[in-house]
Scaffold this active site. Structure first.
Site, short mmCIF file in Angstrom:
data_model
loop_
_atom_site.label_atom_id
_atom_site.label_comp_id
_atom_site.label_asym_id
_atom_site.label_seq_id
_atom_site.Cartn_x
_atom_site.Cartn_y
_atom_site.Cartn_z
N SER A 138 0.86 -1.18 0.00
CA SER A 138 0.00 0.00 0.00
C SER A 138 0.89 1.23 0.00
CB SER A 138 -0.88 0.02 1.24
OG SER A 138 -0.08 0.37 2.36
N LYS A 139 0.24 2.39 0.03
CA LYS A 139 0.98 3.66 0.01
C LYS A 139 2.02 3.74 1.11
CE LYS A 139 -2.54 6.60 -1.97
NZ LYS A 139 -3.65 7.40 -1.52
N ARG A 140 1.77 3.05 2.20
CA ARG A 140 2.75 3.09 3.30
C ARG A 140 4.11 2.60 2.85
NH1 ARG A 140 2.48 -0.38 6.85
NH2 ARG A 140 0.96 -1.74 5.87
N HIS A 141 4.14 1.76 1.84
CA HIS A 141 5.41 1.19 1.37
C HIS A 141 6.10 2.08 0.34
CE1 HIS A 141 3.24 -2.44 2.82
NE2 HIS A 141 4.43 -2.75 3.26
N GLY A 142 5.48 3.19 -0.03
CA GLY A 142 6.02 4.02 -1.11
C GLY A 142 4.98 4.12 -2.19
#
Ligand code: GLU
Length: 472
Positions: free
Chosen positions: A254-258
């Site tokens: 998800s966005k948390r990973h980039g």
């Protein structure tokens, strides 16, 4: 797969194309191309509050950029259209009416507040909540009263009460117990179908032979199979649910990973063939070791039987390596064109970019990295920190370099090379010690295309001016 394969990618247009969605699209496309079948793009836009036309356009742009073309769908049309679900509302209404007429569905007047209240009460008793069939059990008078009141009704599917076995190509057989399947909503009170109904009806009406989609939809499958049975579909498609894509922490990507949007990868300077190759390997393998596949190779070799069941880890470093490979392999003129686009604000000379491209192709992981390495050719920059350190205390040496280069008759790579090597030797300097300060002076960075070529491309005057000013 003897019959003509028909597969689809069915995104909800609520944002950009996520790399997970891109992988789903790619696998469907590869199956279609491998088997000479048909790849359909279907826009699942019945969630009115979240779907936008901009998103439809963005999804299509990203697919096109990846080279995933559709045989049927928006813009190209086809015999099973329209391909946007909001243009197919009649079809879902007819299906719902039939289910209602045959007693396989029923109207439901429960409001979200009422449902929530009952749900809480059930959970408080430590029981799992399923729709309690309140509306199925209403008397005729009650129903008439509600109708007279004009209260809007949703429609729920009436579970037939038997277990459903789903035989998934990737995940194998799974039994979904009747007790866990509730009377889910198929038509909202607004006249818009839910995803469960719309997708099932379309897979049937569009004659899909295979449904290949993300693992998150595995639990929708028994409901869709029951709907297809109830509607009298001649067949159900073969289902295959692709493994989850996770980040390094093993959590869903998800966005948390980039960044996870295909458009981000395009803007950052990834080549579509690199992303396609990389995504193909996120769940599928040909053997234990082959990693580089052209698009044609993928079409030739792709086989759903070799899609793994366990989660696939998204590894940015591997993608970067792969992108570097494809940048090196690409036709320099194509890369020069792409670099020129990226240098749009810089007044770059196309001919200089063309000559410089092979030098940076060798050493860049992304096009942005390559373009950044060429900026010094067209503008003066602030030296980066490492360059500043390299220039520290080099005044006398850089003055000597300038003097030596100023004496050159011929401003060529060879002449520059010889002059600078001779000077290094005279001073007993290693190549690194001798060349890094010059690199820092002319390119403002510790990393650049090869030094002598850089000086040759930059030209005598600008090179000398930069070396002199850095040394003073
Ligand atoms: N529209 C669904 C989604 O974007 C996918 C539908 C499907 O593949 O069945 O999650």
């Amino acid at each position: 797969m003897a019959e003509t394969v028909r597969v689809r990618f069915a995104p909800a247009p609520t944002g950009y194309l996520h790399v997970g969605g891109a992988r789903t699209a790619l696998y469907n496309w590869l199956v279609a191309r491998h088997h000479g079948g048909t790849f359909v793009l279907r826009v699942e836009d019945t969630d009115q509050s979240r779907s936008t036309d901009e998103s439809v356009a963005a999804l299509q742009d990203s697919l096109r950029w990846l080279g995933i073309d559709w045989d049927e769908g928006p813009e190209v049309g086809g015999p099973f259209g329209p391909y946007r679900q909001t243009e197919r509302l009649d079809i879902y209404r007819d299906a719902t009416d039939r289910l209602l007429a045959e007693g396989k569905a029923y109207r439901c007047w429960c409001t979200p507040e009422e449902l929530e209240e009952r749900r809480k009460a059930v959970l408080a008793r430590g029981k799992p909540w399923r729709y309690d069939r309140r509306c199925l059990e209403r008397s005729e008078e009650e129903v008439r009263a509600l109708e007279d009141e004009g209260r809007p009704a949703a429609v729920r599917f009436r579970q037939p009460g038997h277990d459903v076995v789903v035989d998934d190509t990737i995940r194998g057989k799974a039994t979904f117990h009747a007790a866990d399947l509730d009377d889910f909503v198929i038509m909202r009170s607004t006249g818009f179908p839910t995803y469960l109904l719309a997708a099932a009806v379309d897979d049937w009406k569009m004659e899909m032979t295979h449904v290949i989609r993300g693992e998150d939809l595995h639990s929708s499958t028994p409901r869709q199979v029951l709907l297809l049975e109830a509607l009298g579909a001649e067949r159900v498609p073969a289902y295959a649910h692709l493994p989850l894509i996770v980040g390094k922490d093993r959590q869903p990507l998800s966005k948390r990973h980039g960044s996870v949007a295909v458009e981000w990868f395009r803007d950052e300077g990834y080549l579509p063939e690199a992303l396609v190759n990389y995504l193909a390997l996120l769940g599928w393998s040909y053997d234990d070791h082959t990693e580089l596949f052209s698009r044609d190779d993928l079409v030739r070799h792709f086989d759903m039987k070799r899609v793994a069941r366990n989660p696939a880890m998204f590894d940015q470093e591997k993608l970067d390596w792969m992108n570097g490979h494809y940048i090196r392999e690409a036709d320099p003129d194509r890369i020069a064109g792409l670099l020129l686009e990226r240098l749009a604000g810089v007044d770059a000379d196309p001919e200089v970019v063309r000559q410089a491209t092979p030098l940076v192709q060798e050493r860049s992981r992304t096009l942005n990295e390559a373009a950044d390495m060429l900026r010094f050719l067209f503008e003066d920059l602030e030296p980066n920190e490492k360059a500043r350190k390299l220039l520290d205390g080099q005044g006398e040496y850089l003055a000597a370099v300038a003097e030596r280069l100023a004496g050159l008759e011929d401003w060529s790579v060879d002449a520059i090379h010889q002059a600078l090597e001779a000077l290094a030797e005279e001073r007993g300097l290693s190549k690194t010690k001798a060349f890094q300060p010059i690199r820092a002076a002319v390119t403002f960075s510790n990393i650049s295309p090869p030094l002598f070529e850089s000086l040759a491309l930059l030209g005598r005057e600008r090179s000398l001016a930069r070396i002199r000013s850095a040394g003073s």
